[in-house]
Scaffold this motif. Structure first.
Motif, PDB file in Angstrom:
ATOM      1  N   ASP A 190       0.649  -1.309  -0.050  1.00 56.07           N
ATOM      2  CA  ASP A 190      -0.059  -0.174  -0.027  1.00 56.07           C
ATOM      3  C   ASP A 190       0.919   1.190   0.140  1.00 56.07           C
ATOM      4  O   ASP A 190       0.639   2.335  -0.648  1.00 56.07           O
ATOM      5  CB  ASP A 190      -0.890   0.161   1.230  1.00 56.07           C
ATOM      6  N   GLY A 191       2.039   1.247   0.732  1.00 56.58           N
ATOM      7  CA  GLY A 191       3.008   2.490   0.692  1.00 56.58           C
ATOM      8  C   GLY A 191       3.401   2.450  -0.742  1.00 56.58           C
ATOM      9  O   GLY A 191       3.763   3.741  -1.026  1.00 56.58           O
ATOM     10  N   ILE A 192       3.979   1.544  -1.308  1.00 54.93           N
ATOM     11  CA  ILE A 192       4.161   1.721  -2.671  1.00 54.93           C
ATOM     12  C   ILE A 192       3.316   2.283  -3.596  1.00 54.93           C
ATOM     13  O   ILE A 192       3.604   2.926  -4.530  1.00 54.93           O
ATOM     14  CB  ILE A 192       4.841   0.166  -3.301  1.00 54.93           C
ATOM     15  N   TRP A 193       2.076   1.698  -3.532  1.00 62.04           N
ATOM     16  CA  TRP A 193       0.758   2.018  -4.148  1.00 62.04           C
ATOM     17  C   TRP A 193       0.550   3.658  -4.097  1.00 62.04           C
ATOM     18  O   TRP A 193       0.172   4.182  -5.118  1.00 62.04           O
ATOM     19  CB  TRP A 193      -0.166   1.253  -4.162  1.00 62.04           C
ATOM     20  N   GLU A 194       0.336   3.923  -3.142  1.00 64.06           N
ATOM     21  CA  GLU A 194       0.143   5.396  -2.670  1.00 64.06           C
ATOM     22  C   GLU A 194       1.091   6.441  -2.758  1.00 64.06           C
ATOM     23  O   GLU A 194       0.762   7.723  -2.534  1.00 64.06           O
ATOM     24  CB  GLU A 194      -0.423   5.342  -1.158  1.00 64.06           C
ATOM     25  N   THR A 195       2.333   6.024  -3.010  1.00 62.21           N
ATOM     26  CA  THR A 195       3.464   7.043  -3.553  1.00 62.21           C
ATOM     27  C   THR A 195       3.632   7.221  -4.719  1.00 62.21           C
ATOM     28  O   THR A 195       3.805   6.341  -5.481  1.00 62.21           O
ATOM     29  CB  THR A 195       4.956   6.337  -2.735  1.00 62.21           C
ATOM     30  N   PRO A 196       3.083   8.603  -5.176  1.00 62.42           N
ATOM     31  CA  PRO A 196       3.271   9.056  -6.531  1.00 62.42           C
ATOM     32  C   PRO A 196       4.803   9.102  -6.898  1.00 62.42           C
ATOM     33  O   PRO A 196       5.756   9.452  -6.353  1.00 62.42           O
ATOM     34  CB  PRO A 196       2.482  10.334  -6.695  1.00 62.42           C
ATOM     35  N   SER A 197       4.789   8.549  -8.228  1.00 57.21           N
ATOM     36  CA  SER A 197       6.189   8.705  -8.999  1.00 57.21           C
ATOM     37  C   SER A 197       6.069   8.890 -10.315  1.00 57.21           C
ATOM     38  O   SER A 197       5.279   8.138 -11.036  1.00 57.21           O
ATOM     39  CB  SER A 197       7.108   7.654  -8.468  1.00 57.21           C
ATOM     40  N   PRO A 198       6.875   9.863 -10.801  1.00 54.57           N
ATOM     41  CA  PRO A 198       6.971   9.847 -12.457  1.00 54.57           C
ATOM     42  C   PRO A 198       7.797   8.822 -12.995  1.00 54.57           C
ATOM     43  O   PRO A 198       8.058   8.673 -14.410  1.00 54.57           O
ATOM     44  CB  PRO A 198       7.346  11.443 -12.804  1.00 54.57           C
ATOM     45  N   TYR A 199       8.560   8.259 -12.464  1.00 50.93           N
ATOM     46  CA  TYR A 199       9.541   7.266 -12.795  1.00 50.93           C
ATOM     47  C   TYR A 199       8.981   5.746 -12.626  1.00 50.93           C
ATOM     48  O   TYR A 199       8.384   5.187 -11.773  1.00 50.93           O
ATOM     49  CB  TYR A 199      10.892   7.308 -12.110  1.00 50.93           C
ATOM     50  N   ALA A 200       9.439   4.948 -13.758  1.00 47.44           N
ATOM     51  CA  ALA A 200       9.373   3.407 -13.678  1.00 47.44           C
ATOM     52  C   ALA A 200      10.275   2.642 -14.459  1.00 47.44           C
ATOM     53  O   ALA A 200      11.190   3.312 -15.189  1.00 47.44           O
ATOM     54  CB  ALA A 200       8.121   3.153 -14.292  1.00 47.44           C
ATOM     55  N   LEU A 201      10.550   1.365 -14.094  1.00 48.29           N
ATOM     56  CA  LEU A 201      11.384   0.654 -14.834  1.00 48.29           C
ATOM     57  C   LEU A 201      10.707  -0.526 -15.530  1.00 48.29           C
ATOM     58  O   LEU A 201       9.786  -1.256 -14.989  1.00 48.29           O
ATOM     59  CB  LEU A 201      12.253  -0.027 -13.988  1.00 48.29           C
ATOM     60  N   ALA A 202      10.573  -0.390 -16.662  1.00 45.43           N
ATOM     61  CA  ALA A 202       9.581  -1.309 -17.617  1.00 45.43           C
ATOM     62  C   ALA A 202       9.825  -2.673 -17.147  1.00 45.43           C
ATOM     63  O   ALA A 202      11.163  -3.301 -17.532  1.00 45.43           O
ATOM     64  CB  ALA A 202       9.715  -1.077 -19.065  1.00 45.43           C
ATOM     65  N   ASP A 203       8.858  -3.645 -17.048  1.00 41.64           N
ATOM     66  CA  ASP A 203       9.195  -5.199 -16.929  1.00 41.64           C
ATOM     67  C   ASP A 203       8.273  -5.716 -17.710  1.00 41.64           C
ATOM     68  O   ASP A 203       7.390  -5.252 -18.364  1.00 41.64           O
ATOM     69  CB  ASP A 203       9.266  -5.483 -15.374  1.00 41.64           C
ATOM     70  N   ALA A 204       8.730  -7.127 -17.780  1.00 46.41           N
ATOM     71  CA  ALA A 204       7.769  -8.086 -18.637  1.00 46.41           C
ATOM     72  C   ALA A 204       6.105  -8.193 -18.486  1.00 46.41           C
ATOM     73  O   ALA A 204       5.403  -7.881 -19.426  1.00 46.41           O
ATOM     74  CB  ALA A 204       8.362  -9.233 -18.772  1.00 46.41           C
ATOM     75  N   GLU A 205       5.993  -7.940 -17.302  1.00 42.77           N
ATOM     76  CA  GLU A 205       4.435  -7.989 -16.758  1.00 42.77           C
ATOM     77  C   GLU A 205       3.824  -6.620 -17.441  1.00 42.77           C
ATOM     78  O   GLU A 205       2.665  -6.788 -18.024  1.00 42.77           O
ATOM     79  CB  GLU A 205       4.338  -7.855 -15.408  1.00 42.77           C
ATOM     80  N   GLU A 206       4.493  -5.685 -17.195  1.00 43.71           N
ATOM     81  CA  GLU A 206       3.971  -4.420 -17.480  1.00 43.71           C
ATOM     82  C   GLU A 206       3.789  -4.312 -19.272  1.00 43.71           C
ATOM     83  O   GLU A 206       2.779  -4.037 -19.628  1.00 43.71           O
ATOM     84  CB  GLU A 206       4.514  -3.087 -17.090  1.00 43.71           C
ATOM     85  N   ILE A 207       4.716  -4.886 -19.769  1.00 43.26           N
ATOM     86  CA  ILE A 207       4.764  -4.818 -21.361  1.00 43.26           C
ATOM     87  C   ILE A 207       3.625  -5.585 -22.159  1.00 43.26           C
ATOM     88  O   ILE A 207       3.151  -5.143 -22.996  1.00 43.26           O
ATOM     89  CB  ILE A 207       6.445  -4.867 -21.733  1.00 43.26           C
ATOM     90  N   THR A 208       3.712  -6.792 -21.232  1.00 38.46           N
ATOM     91  CA  THR A 208       2.510  -7.835 -21.961  1.00 38.46           C
ATOM     92  C   THR A 208       1.350  -7.128 -21.714  1.00 38.46           C
ATOM     93  O   THR A 208       0.379  -7.297 -22.899  1.00 38.46           O
ATOM     94  CB  THR A 208       2.773  -9.075 -20.960  1.00 38.46           C
ATOM     95  N   THR A 209       0.799  -6.225 -20.711  1.00 31.07           N
ATOM     96  CA  THR A 209      -0.383  -5.674 -20.652  1.00 31.07           C
ATOM     97  C   THR A 209      -0.542  -4.657 -21.907  1.00 31.07           C
ATOM     98  O   THR A 209      -1.858  -4.351 -22.150  1.00 31.07           O
ATOM     99  CB  THR A 209      -0.684  -5.099 -19.458  1.00 31.07           C
ATOM    100  N   ARG A 210       0.706  -4.197 -22.306  1.00 34.73           N
ATOM    101  CA  ARG A 210       0.289  -2.978 -23.304  1.00 34.73           C
ATOM    102  C   ARG A 210       0.005  -3.614 -24.833  1.00 34.73           C
ATOM    103  O   ARG A 210      -0.112  -2.860 -25.608  1.00 34.73           O
ATOM    104  CB  ARG A 210       1.402  -1.922 -23.228  1.00 34.73           C
ATOM    105  N   LEU A 211       0.579  -4.813 -25.038  1.00 34.91           N
ATOM    106  CA  LEU A 211       0.446  -5.486 -26.545  1.00 34.91           C
ATOM    107  C   LEU A 211      -0.883  -5.612 -26.872  1.00 34.91           C
ATOM    108  O   LEU A 211      -1.779  -5.879 -26.098  1.00 34.91           O
ATOM    109  CB  LEU A 211       1.182  -6.726 -26.470  1.00 34.91           C
ATOM    110  N   PRO A 212      -1.115  -5.253 -28.274  1.00 39.94           N
ATOM    111  CA  PRO A 212      -2.414  -5.514 -28.845  1.00 39.94           C
ATOM    112  C   PRO A 212      -3.069  -7.078 -28.819  1.00 39.94           C
ATOM    113  O   PRO A 212      -1.917  -7.822 -28.671  1.00 39.94           O
ATOM    114  CB  PRO A 212      -2.289  -4.978 -30.089  1.00 39.94           C
ATOM    115  N   VAL A 213      -4.194  -7.206 -28.571  1.00 39.79           N
ATOM    116  CA  VAL A 213      -4.716  -8.711 -28.345  1.00 39.79           C
ATOM    117  C   VAL A 213      -5.281  -8.734 -29.843  1.00 39.79           C
ATOM    118  O   VAL A 213      -6.194  -7.865 -30.381  1.00 39.79           O
ATOM    119  CB  VAL A 213      -5.625  -8.980 -27.305  1.00 39.79           C
ATOM    120  N   ARG A 214      -5.089  -9.958 -30.523  1.00 40.81           N
ATOM    121  CA  ARG A 214      -5.478 -10.336 -31.719  1.00 40.81           C
ATOM    122  C   ARG A 214      -6.738 -11.207 -31.800  1.00 40.81           C
ATOM    123  O   ARG A 214      -6.869 -12.302 -31.012  1.00 40.81           O
ATOM    124  CB  ARG A 214      -4.225 -10.724 -32.545  1.00 40.81           C
TER     125      ARG A 214
END
Length: 505
Positions: A215-239
């Motif tokens: 919850d502390g991680i979720w509630e702390t705002p940040s403009p920064y991120a490190l892209a990982d496989a889980e995040e990128i997979t959700t962005r790919l188009p579904v066919r």
């Protein structure tokens, strides 16, 4: 994965202590145990471990690690930096526990003369200063750091190399920063780890989870991120099985000139391999037989000039447009680029010479179509925004540029950063040194264009394109080595990169 400034990480630590709840000393014990486990997997009890501990929490971690390893029959010695003030809080508790255990040699460092004799096989554990450091080291701490750096021994840094700031090191004294071989960072990588000039201090870094409160991680705002496989997979188009080439979009790529048709070929192949339904590559007249032979899957649009880009085709059919690879900077090409900026109604992917032309005509930046993606390497970026003092400064200018011109900026490097118009920035986590080769950037342009034309949001296309580009390079390097990797290999292994992502879905 969100990443944070060092001050924010300290606040998340505090949130965890208050809301898990857990005592500060117990959280320190938990963190130290993660580092202890890593050391046990890397080193044997034959090697002597010399701990250099400071008076703060980083030193407290080091004291706890030494005690834990001593219980496992490791030869541990602790050299505690002594400023003549009593330890407080968790560091004091861990010092007392170490004394009570009685298995570790404890020495207080009051001057440079107290520095121990170091054998060649000793492993040095740096726990002098942590992420709370706010000014360059000086005096005795600086002397100790310099002595450690003069040795050839393996150095392991706890959380962050002593003397290194978590973000901005532009005013730091680089001579007074530990040069670690390994850095075991807790929960999150520090932002400064992602900058090439700091590799000499950080060495190989690994993130060890210490169970900070979600919850502390979720509630702390940040403009920064490190892209990982889980995040990128959700962005790919579904066919869908009912989709077809029209569904997957028609891209236009403007590339190539006399002597540089290879760039057009690489970008075209990458665009198709990234899933574009249709691709038309606009090339000079002399490039027609090359593109038709090398990339039969692509249609060709032929410029009226024999050797350079000078005229635009009808732009109506295209859902996204890429421009720049191998294009050249002739006057007629500059004028044609300006025409494109004025006429395009869809996002552009702008690379290479197209970026250099923009850098020489900065007023044209106001003409960028909304959502365009710019993909400069550091040299091209400097020409666009002016000289930068270091990577932290470059990132700040990258974010400001993306917001000002409502575009996505992909600043290429070992940890390529992607800045979005909304002020967010994400670093990439894939890729290797073998990708520093001619044509690699052309391939990236093609991949991003191929994803963009399928209807992905520009920032998603950029993030996914960069990640897949790096992942394909990593797979290729395992088969062909970083030394032998060529740009075409990235294209060849792009399909396997997509398969790797699908496994995670």
């Amino acid at each position: 994965m969100k990443i944070f400034t060092t001050k924010q990480i300290a606040a998340i630590d505090k949130y965890t202590i208050e809301n898990e709840p857990i005592a500060d000393i117990d959280l320190m014990e938990r963190a130290s145990l993660q580092i202890t486990n890593w050391i046990v997997q890397q080193f044997t009890t034959e090697e002597r471990l010399l701990f250099f501990a400071g008076p703060g929490n980083n030193g407290g971690d080091a004291l706890a690690i030494a005690r834990q390893l001593a219980e496992l029959s490791y030869q541990c010695e602790v050299y505690l930096l002594d400023f003549g003030k009593a330890l407080k809080g968790s560091p004091e508790i861990n010092f007392n526990r170490l004394e009570e255990q009685g298995k570790v040699k404890l020495v207080k460092l009051r001057s440079e003369a107290d520095f121990p004799h170091v054998d060649d096989t000793d492993v040095l554990i740096d726990g002098l200063f942590g992420s709370g450091l706010s000014r360059p080291l000086e005096g005795l701490p600086a002397q100790l750091v310099q002595k450690i750096n003069q040795l050839l021994n393996v150095v392991v840094a706890v959380d962050i190399p002593s003397g290194l700031m978590g973000e901005d090191n532009s005013k730091n004294n680089l001579e007074n920063i530990i040069r670690a071989d390994y850095t075991l960072t807790l929960q999150f990588p520090k932002i400064s780890f992602l900058f090439p000039e700091n590799e000499q201090f950080v060495g190989q870094w690994e993130v060890l989870s210490i169970g900070l409160h979600p919850d502390g991680i979720w509630e702390t705002p940040s403009p920064y991120a490190l892209a990982d496989a889980e995040e990128i997979t959700t962005r790919l188009p579904v066919r869908s099985k009912f989709d077809h080439k029209g569904t997957f979009g028609h891209a236009l790529l403007i590339a190539g000139s006399y002597g540089k048709m290879g760039a057009a070929v690489l970008a075209s192949k990458a665009c198709m391999r990234a899933g574009a339904g249709l691709l038309t590559t606009h090339v000079p007249h002399m490039g027609f037989p090359i593109i038709q032979t090398a990339v039969p899957e692509a249609m060709a649009s032929i410029d009226q000039h024999d050797s350079m880009f000078t005229t635009l085709p009808d732009l109506v059919p295209y859902a996204a447009i890429g421009i720049g690879p191998g294009m050249g900077k002739k006057h007629n090409s500059c004028r044609a680029l300006c025409n494109l900026l004025e006429q395009a109604k869809v996002p552009l992917v702008i690379d290479a010479d197209a970026l250099n032309i923009l850098a020489e005509n900065k007023a044209w930046l106001e003409k960028l179509p909304e959502g365009s993606v710019l993909t400069p390497h550091p040299g091209e970026f400097s020409r666009l925004v002016g000289e930068t003092t270091d990577s932290y400064d470059a990132v700040q200018k990258q974010m400001a540029f993306a917001q000002k011109y409502n575009c996505v900026v992909v600043l290429k490097g070992a940890h390529t950063s992607v800045a979005a118009p909304n002020g967010r920035l994400s670093w990439n986590s894939t890729g290797n040194s073998g990708m520093g080769t001619a044509g690699s950037g052309d391939v990236l342009t093609g991949i991003i264009l191929g994803l963009l034309v399928q209807g992905m949001a520009p920032v998603d296309a950029a993030l996914a394109g960069v990640y897949l580009h790096g992942l394909a390079g990593d797979i290729a390097a395992k088969k062909r080595s970083e030394f032998s990797l060529m740009a075409g290999d990235i294209i060849d292994y792009l399909g396997k990169a997509f398969l790797e992502m699908q496994k995670r879905d």
